[in-house]
Design a protein around this motif. Structure first.
Motif, PDB file in Angstrom:
ATOM      1  N   ALA A  45      52.739  70.835  39.431  1.00  0.00           N
ATOM      2  CA  ALA A  45      52.113  70.087  39.978  1.00  0.00           C
ATOM      3  C   ALA A  45      51.260  68.973  39.962  1.00  0.00           C
ATOM      4  CB  ALA A  45      51.875  70.471  41.741  1.00  0.00           C
ATOM      5  N   LEU A  46      51.362  67.915  41.063  1.00  0.00           N
ATOM      6  CA  LEU A  46      50.531  67.175  40.624  1.00  0.00           C
ATOM      7  C   LEU A  46      50.512  66.675  42.711  1.00  0.00           C
ATOM      8  CD1 LEU A  46      49.355  64.074  40.004  1.00  0.00           C
ATOM      9  CD2 LEU A  46      51.181  62.643  40.302  1.00  0.00           C
ATOM     10  N   LEU A  47      48.802  66.493  43.041  1.00  0.00           N
ATOM     11  CA  LEU A  47      47.950  65.963  44.332  1.00  0.00           C
ATOM     12  C   LEU A  47      48.052  64.638  44.274  1.00  0.00           C
ATOM     13  CD1 LEU A  47      47.777  66.709  47.246  1.00  0.00           C
ATOM     14  CD2 LEU A  47      45.661  68.120  46.199  1.00  0.00           C
ATOM     15  N   LEU A  48      48.082  64.105  45.368  1.00  0.00           N
ATOM     16  CA  LEU A  48      47.771  62.608  45.656  1.00  0.00           C
ATOM     17  C   LEU A  48      46.991  62.469  46.298  1.00  0.00           C
ATOM     18  CD1 LEU A  48      50.865  60.074  44.453  1.00  0.00           C
ATOM     19  CD2 LEU A  48      49.698  61.254  42.764  1.00  0.00           C
ATOM     20  N   MET A  49      45.802  62.245  46.739  1.00  0.00           N
ATOM     21  CA  MET A  49      45.171  62.152  47.592  1.00  0.00           C
ATOM     22  C   MET A  49      44.489  60.771  47.480  1.00  0.00           C
ATOM     23  SD  MET A  49      42.920  65.951  46.840  1.00  0.00           S
ATOM     24  CE  MET A  49      43.145  66.128  48.483  1.00  0.00           C
ATOM     25  N   ASP A  50      44.370  60.208  48.760  1.00  0.00           N
ATOM     26  CA  ASP A  50      44.353  59.092  49.564  1.00  0.00           C
ATOM     27  C   ASP A  50      42.577  59.002  50.597  1.00  0.00           C
ATOM     28  OD1 ASP A  50      43.916  55.785  49.897  1.00  0.00           O
ATOM     29  OD2 ASP A  50      45.664  55.785  50.574  1.00  0.00           O
ATOM     30  N   GLU A  51      41.896  59.261  49.786  1.00  0.00           N
ATOM     31  CA  GLU A  51      40.857  59.195  50.975  1.00  0.00           C
ATOM     32  C   GLU A  51      40.539  60.407  52.008  1.00  0.00           C
ATOM     33  OE1 GLU A  51      38.056  55.130  51.080  1.00  0.00           O
ATOM     34  OE2 GLU A  51      40.119  53.995  51.108  1.00  0.00           O
ATOM     35  N   PRO A  52      40.366  61.524  51.429  1.00  0.00           N
ATOM     36  CA  PRO A  52      41.517  61.998  52.782  1.00  0.00           C
ATOM     37  C   PRO A  52      40.038  62.860  53.183  1.00  0.00           C
ATOM     38  CG  PRO A  52      41.413  63.453  50.479  1.00  0.00           C
ATOM     39  CD  PRO A  52      40.933  61.437  50.485  1.00  0.00           C
ATOM     40  N   PHE A  53      39.180  61.975  52.897  1.00  0.00           N
ATOM     41  CA  PHE A  53      37.977  62.675  53.526  1.00  0.00           C
ATOM     42  C   PHE A  53      36.824  61.579  54.099  1.00  0.00           C
ATOM     43  CE2 PHE A  53      38.360  66.092  49.976  1.00  0.00           C
ATOM     44  CZ  PHE A  53      38.816  66.726  50.625  1.00  0.00           C
ATOM     45  N   ALA A  54      37.743  60.467  54.180  1.00  0.00           N
ATOM     46  CA  ALA A  54      36.636  59.734  55.015  1.00  0.00           C
ATOM     47  C   ALA A  54      36.502  58.959  56.700  1.00  0.00           C
ATOM     48  CB  ALA A  54      37.152  58.050  54.218  1.00  0.00           C
ATOM     49  N   ALA A  55      36.909  59.482  56.806  1.00  0.00           N
ATOM     50  CA  ALA A  55      36.852  60.117  58.492  1.00  0.00           C
ATOM     51  C   ALA A  55      36.249  61.231  58.796  1.00  0.00           C
ATOM     52  CB  ALA A  55      38.109  59.975  59.145  1.00  0.00           C
ATOM     53  N   LEU A  56      35.770  61.628  57.853  1.00  0.00           N
ATOM     54  CA  LEU A  56      34.887  63.033  58.366  1.00  0.00           C
ATOM     55  C   LEU A  56      33.008  63.204  58.508  1.00  0.00           C
ATOM     56  CD1 LEU A  56      36.795  65.758  56.282  1.00  0.00           C
ATOM     57  CD2 LEU A  56      37.275  65.259  58.647  1.00  0.00           C
ATOM     58  N   ASP A  57      32.448  63.148  59.460  1.00  0.00           N
ATOM     59  CA  ASP A  57      31.005  63.020  59.194  1.00  0.00           C
ATOM     60  C   ASP A  57      30.324  64.083  57.681  1.00  0.00           C
ATOM     61  OD1 ASP A  57      29.280  65.942  59.126  1.00  0.00           O
ATOM     62  OD2 ASP A  57      31.458  66.004  60.856  1.00  0.00           O
ATOM     63  N   ALA A  58      29.202  63.786  57.350  1.00  0.00           N
ATOM     64  CA  ALA A  58      28.647  63.642  56.039  1.00  0.00           C
ATOM     65  C   ALA A  58      29.046  65.303  55.824  1.00  0.00           C
ATOM     66  CB  ALA A  58      27.652  62.913  56.285  1.00  0.00           C
ATOM     67  N   ILE A  59      28.805  66.340  56.848  1.00  0.00           N
ATOM     68  CA  ILE A  59      28.580  67.486  56.269  1.00  0.00           C
ATOM     69  C   ILE A  59      29.492  68.094  55.872  1.00  0.00           C
ATOM     70  CG2 ILE A  59      27.668  69.909  57.300  1.00  0.00           C
ATOM     71  CD1 ILE A  59      25.236  68.685  58.792  1.00  0.00           C
TER      72      ILE A  59
ATOM     73  N   THR B 235      56.138  66.624  36.723  1.00  0.00           N
ATOM     74  CA  THR B 235      55.867  67.309  37.651  1.00  0.00           C
ATOM     75  C   THR B 235      56.893  67.279  38.265  1.00  0.00           C
ATOM     76  OG1 THR B 235      54.568  65.538  39.175  1.00  0.00           O
ATOM     77  CG2 THR B 235      53.097  66.401  37.554  1.00  0.00           C
ATOM     78  N   SER B 236      56.352  68.380  39.316  1.00  0.00           N
ATOM     79  CA  SER B 236      57.227  68.729  40.207  1.00  0.00           C
ATOM     80  C   SER B 236      57.037  67.325  41.683  1.00  0.00           C
ATOM     81  CB  SER B 236      56.934  69.851  41.420  1.00  0.00           C
ATOM     82  OG  SER B 236      55.845  69.942  41.463  1.00  0.00           O
ATOM     83  N   ARG B 237      57.776  67.000  42.758  1.00  0.00           N
ATOM     84  CA  ARG B 237      57.627  66.256  43.243  1.00  0.00           C
ATOM     85  C   ARG B 237      56.069  66.183  43.452  1.00  0.00           C
ATOM     86  NH1 ARG B 237      61.061  67.032  48.706  1.00  0.00           N
ATOM     87  NH2 ARG B 237      58.730  68.805  48.725  1.00  0.00           N
ATOM     88  N   PRO B 238      55.617  64.566  43.920  1.00  0.00           N
ATOM     89  CA  PRO B 238      54.075  65.014  44.278  1.00  0.00           C
ATOM     90  C   PRO B 238      53.988  64.758  45.132  1.00  0.00           C
ATOM     91  CG  PRO B 238      55.132  62.936  42.818  1.00  0.00           C
ATOM     92  CD  PRO B 238      55.790  63.378  43.034  1.00  0.00           C
ATOM     93  N   ALA B 239      52.589  65.666  46.331  1.00  0.00           N
ATOM     94  CA  ALA B 239      52.243  65.792  47.280  1.00  0.00           C
ATOM     95  C   ALA B 239      51.452  64.906  47.919  1.00  0.00           C
ATOM     96  CB  ALA B 239      51.756  66.892  47.283  1.00  0.00           C
ATOM     97  N   VAL B 240      51.452  64.230  48.798  1.00  0.00           N
ATOM     98  CA  VAL B 240      50.779  63.360  49.256  1.00  0.00           C
ATOM     99  C   VAL B 240      49.668  63.397  50.113  1.00  0.00           C
ATOM    100  CG1 VAL B 240      50.466  60.688  49.922  1.00  0.00           C
ATOM    101  CG2 VAL B 240      52.383  61.378  48.515  1.00  0.00           C
ATOM    102  N   MET B 241      48.264  63.396  50.034  1.00  0.00           N
ATOM    103  CA  MET B 241      46.993  63.584  50.813  1.00  0.00           C
ATOM    104  C   MET B 241      46.467  62.130  51.397  1.00  0.00           C
ATOM    105  SD  MET B 241      43.884  66.844  51.656  1.00  0.00           S
ATOM    106  CE  MET B 241      43.340  67.008  52.928  1.00  0.00           C
ATOM    107  N   PHE B 242      46.349  61.841  52.923  1.00  0.00           N
ATOM    108  CA  PHE B 242      46.141  60.981  53.583  1.00  0.00           C
ATOM    109  C   PHE B 242      44.607  61.378  54.268  1.00  0.00           C
ATOM    110  CE2 PHE B 242      51.066  60.097  53.651  1.00  0.00           C
ATOM    111  CZ  PHE B 242      50.982  59.555  52.645  1.00  0.00           C
ATOM    112  N   GLN B 243      43.951  60.428  54.443  1.00  0.00           N
ATOM    113  CA  GLN B 243      42.639  60.184  55.091  1.00  0.00           C
ATOM    114  C   GLN B 243      42.942  61.024  56.780  1.00  0.00           C
ATOM    115  OE1 GLN B 243      40.975  56.139  55.106  1.00  0.00           O
ATOM    116  NE2 GLN B 243      39.893  57.161  57.326  1.00  0.00           N
ATOM    117  N   GLU B 244      43.902  60.347  57.407  1.00  0.00           N
ATOM    118  CA  GLU B 244      44.615  61.082  58.290  1.00  0.00           C
ATOM    119  C   GLU B 244      45.008  62.347  58.347  1.00  0.00           C
ATOM    120  OE1 GLU B 244      42.923  60.627  61.122  1.00  0.00           O
ATOM    121  OE2 GLU B 244      41.795  58.927  60.682  1.00  0.00           O
ATOM    122  N   ALA B 245      45.037  63.791  58.402  1.00  0.00           N
ATOM    123  CA  ALA B 245      46.044  65.161  58.713  1.00  0.00           C
ATOM    124  C   ALA B 245      47.393  64.622  58.740  1.00  0.00           C
ATOM    125  CB  ALA B 245      45.068  66.179  58.955  1.00  0.00           C
ATOM    126  N   ALA B 246      47.264  64.046  59.959  1.00  0.00           N
ATOM    127  CA  ALA B 246      49.180  63.215  60.254  1.00  0.00           C
ATOM    128  C   ALA B 246      49.643  65.007  60.374  1.00  0.00           C
ATOM    129  CB  ALA B 246      49.299  62.578  59.445  1.00  0.00           C
TER     130      ALA B 246
END
Length: 260
Positions: free
Chosen positions: A168-182, A81-92
């Motif tokens: 394309a490839l998107l790598l996501m490391d628990e991106p929603f873990a810090a959010l409230d349930a809703i 794929t093209s260069r993988p993109a990474v999304m973390f738990q914090e938006a950073a």
């Protein structure tokens, strides 16, 4: 709005990424820790795969290896794929930049011109339903909105300046873990909408079985450390008991580790 990322053809074959016999050891001699051992995994173009496992099983390590942030001790990783993109738990996000400028940043690093950066950033913010907030800075946005900007930025990082179509490839490391349930529920729905409109392959790390079943086309369970694939499930199979089945299997893996 013009399409930002082209969906792969229905007949797409091959792999977006393939890991073969991957082993990762941290440290040396008596202090060495084996995080992954003999791990085999394939992700097809346009496929959404969720990685599930106990804390410390090597899920984040696996993402770092695929992203090229680290190298395996043994084994091979083939990326198609093209260069993988990474999304973390914090938006950073960069706090001094507006939402639009945050999305533009990877485009600038990739060599896009100013006008094209602005156009593509605007398209991506529209894609994640933030068309009206491009001028706002991160502190002016809610947690969910910041994660949407981070998603737009991650998608921007997969684009090529020459405009040639490429998986394309998107790598996501628990991106929603810090959010409230809703908010988390809303963001899961938004991610699925964006995924279906772009056809980007996704490798998504989570501890949440329900999240994995809702999002992934395939759920891959890793053993406790050292991590290796112990079982997989196709979530497209109509089975109301799938969440319970995966939960039971996950508990077995965690219990085995605790008893060791």
């Amino acid at each position: 709005m013009s399409a930002t990322l082209a969906s792969p053809p229905k007949t797409a074959s091959g792999t977006a990424v393939e890991l073969t016999g991957v082993r990762k050891i941290f440290g040396r001699s008596g202090r060495a820790v084996t995080a992954l051992d003999g791990l085999d995994l394939k992700v097809a173009p346009g496929e959404f795969v969720c990685l599930l496992g106990a804390s410390g099983c090597g899920k984040s390590t696996l993402l770092n290896l695929v992203a090229g942030l680290d190298k395996p001790t043994e084994g091979a990783i083939e990326l198609n794929t093209s260069r993988p993109a990474v999304m973390f738990q914090e938006a950073a996000l960069m706090p001094w930049l507006t939402a639009a400028r945050n999305v533009e940043l990877p485009l600038r690093l990739a060599g896009f011109g100013r006008a094209e950066r602005k156009e593509k950033a605007a398209e991506l913010l529209e894609l994640v339903r933030l068309g009206g907030v491009g001028s706002k800075r991160p502190h002016e946005l809610s947690g969910g909105m910041r994660q949407r900007v981070a998603l737009a930025r991650a998608l921007a990082a997969t684009l090529r300046v020459d405009g040639q179509p490429e998986q394309a490839l998107l790598l996501m490391d628990e991106p929603f873990a810090a959010l409230d349930a809703i908010t988390r529920d809303v963001m899961q729905g938004e991610l699925l909408r964006v995924y279906r409109s772009t056809g980007t392959a996704v490798l998504f790390v989570t501890h949440d079985v329900r999240e994995a079943v809702r999002l992934g086309q395939r759920v891959v369970l890793l053993s406790s450390r050292p991590g290796r694939v112990v079982q997989e499930w196709d979530t497209r199979v109509d089975d109301d008991s799938l969440t319970d089945e995966i939960t039971i299997r996950l508990r077995e893996v965690i219990s085995t580790h605790a008893a060791a």
